[in-house]
Design an enzyme around this catalytic site. Sequence first.
Site, PDB file in Angstrom:
ATOM      1  N   SER A   7       0.889  -1.095   0.124  1.00 57.02           N
ATOM      2  CA  SER A   7       0.055  -0.127  -0.074  1.00 57.02           C
ATOM      3  C   SER A   7       0.741   1.224  -0.042  1.00 57.02           C
ATOM      4  O   SER A   7       1.458   1.426   0.968  1.00 57.02           O
ATOM      5  CB  SER A   7      -0.768  -0.048   1.246  1.00 57.02           C
ATOM      6  OG  SER A   7      -1.469   1.247   1.447  1.00 57.02           O
ATOM      7  N   HIS A  31      -0.931  -1.068  -4.536  1.00 55.89           N
ATOM      8  CA  HIS A  31      -2.162  -0.671  -3.883  1.00 55.89           C
ATOM      9  C   HIS A  31      -2.250   0.743  -3.656  1.00 55.89           C
ATOM     10  O   HIS A  31      -1.718   1.431  -2.889  1.00 55.89           O
ATOM     11  CB  HIS A  31      -2.343  -1.583  -2.690  1.00 55.89           C
ATOM     12  CG  HIS A  31      -3.969  -1.531  -1.968  1.00 55.89           C
ATOM     13  ND1 HIS A  31      -5.065  -2.078  -2.324  1.00 55.89           N
ATOM     14  CD2 HIS A  31      -4.213  -0.560  -0.828  1.00 55.89           C
ATOM     15  CE1 HIS A  31      -5.880  -1.959  -1.519  1.00 55.89           C
ATOM     16  NE2 HIS A  31      -5.562  -1.200  -0.787  1.00 55.89           N
ATOM     17  N   ASP A  33      -4.645   3.758  -1.947  1.00 57.68           N
ATOM     18  CA  ASP A  33      -5.864   4.287  -1.237  1.00 57.68           C
ATOM     19  C   ASP A  33      -6.177   5.619  -1.300  1.00 57.68           C
ATOM     20  O   ASP A  33      -5.631   6.525  -1.073  1.00 57.68           O
ATOM     21  CB  ASP A  33      -5.226   3.791   0.441  1.00 57.68           C
ATOM     22  CG  ASP A  33      -5.132   2.518   0.842  1.00 57.68           C
ATOM     23  OD1 ASP A  33      -5.995   1.727   0.628  1.00 57.68           O
ATOM     24  OD2 ASP A  33      -3.881   2.159   1.081  1.00 57.68           O
ATOM     25  N   MET A  35      -9.009   8.294  -0.300  1.00 57.50           N
ATOM     26  CA  MET A  35      -9.839   8.671   0.580  1.00 57.50           C
ATOM     27  C   MET A  35     -10.234  10.230   0.541  1.00 57.50           C
ATOM     28  O   MET A  35      -9.536  10.914   0.254  1.00 57.50           O
ATOM     29  CB  MET A  35      -9.156   8.500   2.052  1.00 57.50           C
ATOM     30  CG  MET A  35      -8.241   7.234   2.491  1.00 57.50           C
ATOM     31  SD  MET A  35      -7.417   7.207   3.880  1.00 57.50           S
ATOM     32  CE  MET A  35      -6.810   5.530   3.951  1.00 57.50           C
ATOM     33  N   HIS A  64      -8.013   1.483  -4.562  1.00 61.39           N
ATOM     34  CA  HIS A  64      -9.227   1.095  -3.215  1.00 61.39           C
ATOM     35  C   HIS A  64      -9.865   2.277  -3.097  1.00 61.39           C
ATOM     36  O   HIS A  64      -9.287   3.359  -2.403  1.00 61.39           O
ATOM     37  CB  HIS A  64      -8.401   0.400  -2.255  1.00 61.39           C
ATOM     38  CG  HIS A  64      -9.263   0.132  -1.107  1.00 61.39           C
ATOM     39  ND1 HIS A  64      -8.769   0.210   0.137  1.00 61.39           N
ATOM     40  CD2 HIS A  64     -10.421   0.329  -0.884  1.00 61.39           C
ATOM     41  CE1 HIS A  64      -9.766   0.019   1.125  1.00 61.39           C
ATOM     42  NE2 HIS A  64     -10.764   0.148   0.683  1.00 61.39           N
ATOM     43  N   MET A  66     -12.194   4.877  -1.075  1.00 62.42           N
ATOM     44  CA  MET A  66     -12.921   4.894   0.059  1.00 62.42           C
ATOM     45  C   MET A  66     -13.512   6.254  -0.037  1.00 62.42           C
ATOM     46  O   MET A  66     -13.014   7.201   0.680  1.00 62.42           O
ATOM     47  CB  MET A  66     -11.795   4.830   1.171  1.00 62.42           C
ATOM     48  CG  MET A  66     -11.510   3.359   1.422  1.00 62.42           C
ATOM     49  SD  MET A  66      -9.839   3.209   2.443  1.00 62.42           S
ATOM     50  CE  MET A  66      -8.672   3.425   1.135  1.00 62.42           C
ATOM     51  N   MET A 135     -11.925  -5.714   4.354  1.00 60.22           N
ATOM     52  CA  MET A 135     -10.947  -4.969   5.227  1.00 60.22           C
ATOM     53  C   MET A 135     -10.798  -5.817   6.485  1.00 60.22           C
ATOM     54  O   MET A 135     -11.594  -6.287   7.019  1.00 60.22           O
ATOM     55  CB  MET A 135     -11.762  -3.760   5.437  1.00 60.22           C
ATOM     56  CG  MET A 135     -11.862  -2.641   4.364  1.00 60.22           C
ATOM     57  SD  MET A 135     -10.098  -2.405   3.658  1.00 60.22           S
ATOM     58  CE  MET A 135      -9.509  -1.606   4.745  1.00 60.22           C
ATOM     59  N   ASP A 173      -7.014  -6.621   3.509  1.00 57.28           N
ATOM     60  CA  ASP A 173      -6.174  -5.040   3.566  1.00 57.28           C
ATOM     61  C   ASP A 173      -6.475  -4.768   4.927  1.00 57.28           C
ATOM     62  O   ASP A 173      -7.491  -4.606   5.301  1.00 57.28           O
ATOM     63  CB  ASP A 173      -6.759  -4.284   2.684  1.00 57.28           C
ATOM     64  CG  ASP A 173      -6.476  -2.797   2.534  1.00 57.28           C
ATOM     65  OD1 ASP A 173      -5.348  -2.805   3.252  1.00 57.28           O
ATOM     66  OD2 ASP A 173      -6.940  -2.041   1.982  1.00 57.28           O
TER      67      ASP A 173
HETATM   68  C1  DX5 Z   1      -6.681   1.465   5.154  1.00 57.43           C
HETATM   69  C2  DX5 Z   1      -6.036   0.980   3.860  1.00 57.43           C
HETATM   70  C3  DX5 Z   1      -5.141   0.220   3.895  1.00 57.43           C
HETATM   71  C4  DX5 Z   1      -3.740   0.607   4.429  1.00 57.43           C
HETATM   72  C5  DX5 Z   1      -2.919  -0.557   5.139  1.00 57.43           C
HETATM   73  O1  DX5 Z   1      -7.638   2.247   4.893  1.00 57.43           O
HETATM   74  O2  DX5 Z   1      -7.167   0.700   2.948  1.00 57.43           O
HETATM   75  O3  DX5 Z   1      -4.646  -0.290   2.447  1.00 57.43           O
HETATM   76  O4  DX5 Z   1      -2.866   1.492   3.731  1.00 57.43           O
HETATM   77  O5  DX5 Z   1      -2.027  -0.275   5.695  1.00 57.43           O
HETATM   78  P1  DX5 Z   1      -1.398  -1.339   6.875  1.00 57.43           P
HETATM   79  O6  DX5 Z   1      -0.897  -2.394   6.167  1.00 57.43           O
HETATM   80  O7  DX5 Z   1      -0.442  -0.420   7.542  1.00 57.43           O
HETATM   81  O8  DX5 Z   1      -2.432  -1.696   7.681  1.00 57.43           O
HETATM   82 ZN    ZN Z   2      -6.648  -0.103   1.251  1.00 56.20          ZN
END
Ligand code: DX5
Ligand code: ZN
Length: 212
Positions: A7, A31, A33, A35, A64, A66, A135, A173
């Site tokens: 990630s 990956h 993220d 947000m 991903h 969010m 998740m 994840d």
């Molecule tokens: C959280 C993200 C993850 C995050 C994982 O909302 O979707 O992808 O980056 O990070 P770690 O591996 O540190 O839990």
């Molecule tokens: Zn993620």
Amino acid sequence: MAQIAPSMLSADFLHLEKDVDTVNSCADIFHLDIMDGVFVPNISYGFPVVEAIASKAVKPMDAHLMIVHPEKYVERFAKTGVAMLSAHLEAMDDPVSVTKLIRSYGMKAGIAFNPDVPVENVFPYLEYCDFVLVMSVFAGFGGQKFIESTYERISTLRHEISARGLDVMIEVDGGVSPANSSSLVNAGADILVAGSAVFRSDDPVAVVRAMK
Ligand code: DX5
Ligand code: ZN
């Protein structure tokens, strides 16, 4: 063998190219993220960063989302070269139309869901998914503690997917590390996302190899 998806949320943004090279050299998937500060209480990064990663990425990118109204951004992510795109079940009014839209751009479609969403809620949509994103922490932040009930949720999903003869990958994840990776694969996970375990380590390549 499981695929490893570091990630980039935990990457070193002052030296992003170095971490992109690391993923290209030893891992399978980027990956990303995304947000929005609305669906989750955090804001990560947007298109300028995704485009910078895309310019150097040899391995496929997995975004991903969010965010609320994920359908608004499907075309834009397709244009940046994203190969896998997931949106949250909790954020979609009509998951069938969103997954169809994602596939219409030639991307793999995924549905993500938080640990408090009953895993059965995704069952009606499995035919429309190329992967599901389970998740193992609540979406929003890296570095959280892995939630142990995830193993059971993954094996329930794996049984349902097999029983229906579907071809749907399971991505997990949150809080994933070499300490739990083999148990996750044994439960039925195909893709392991790991942020802090990889990039907060002194030797990211060794961590990825250990997980593989
Ligand atoms: C959280 C993200 C993850 C995050 C994982 O909302 O979707 O992808 O980056 O990070 P770690 O591996 O540190 O839990
Ligand atoms: Zn993620």
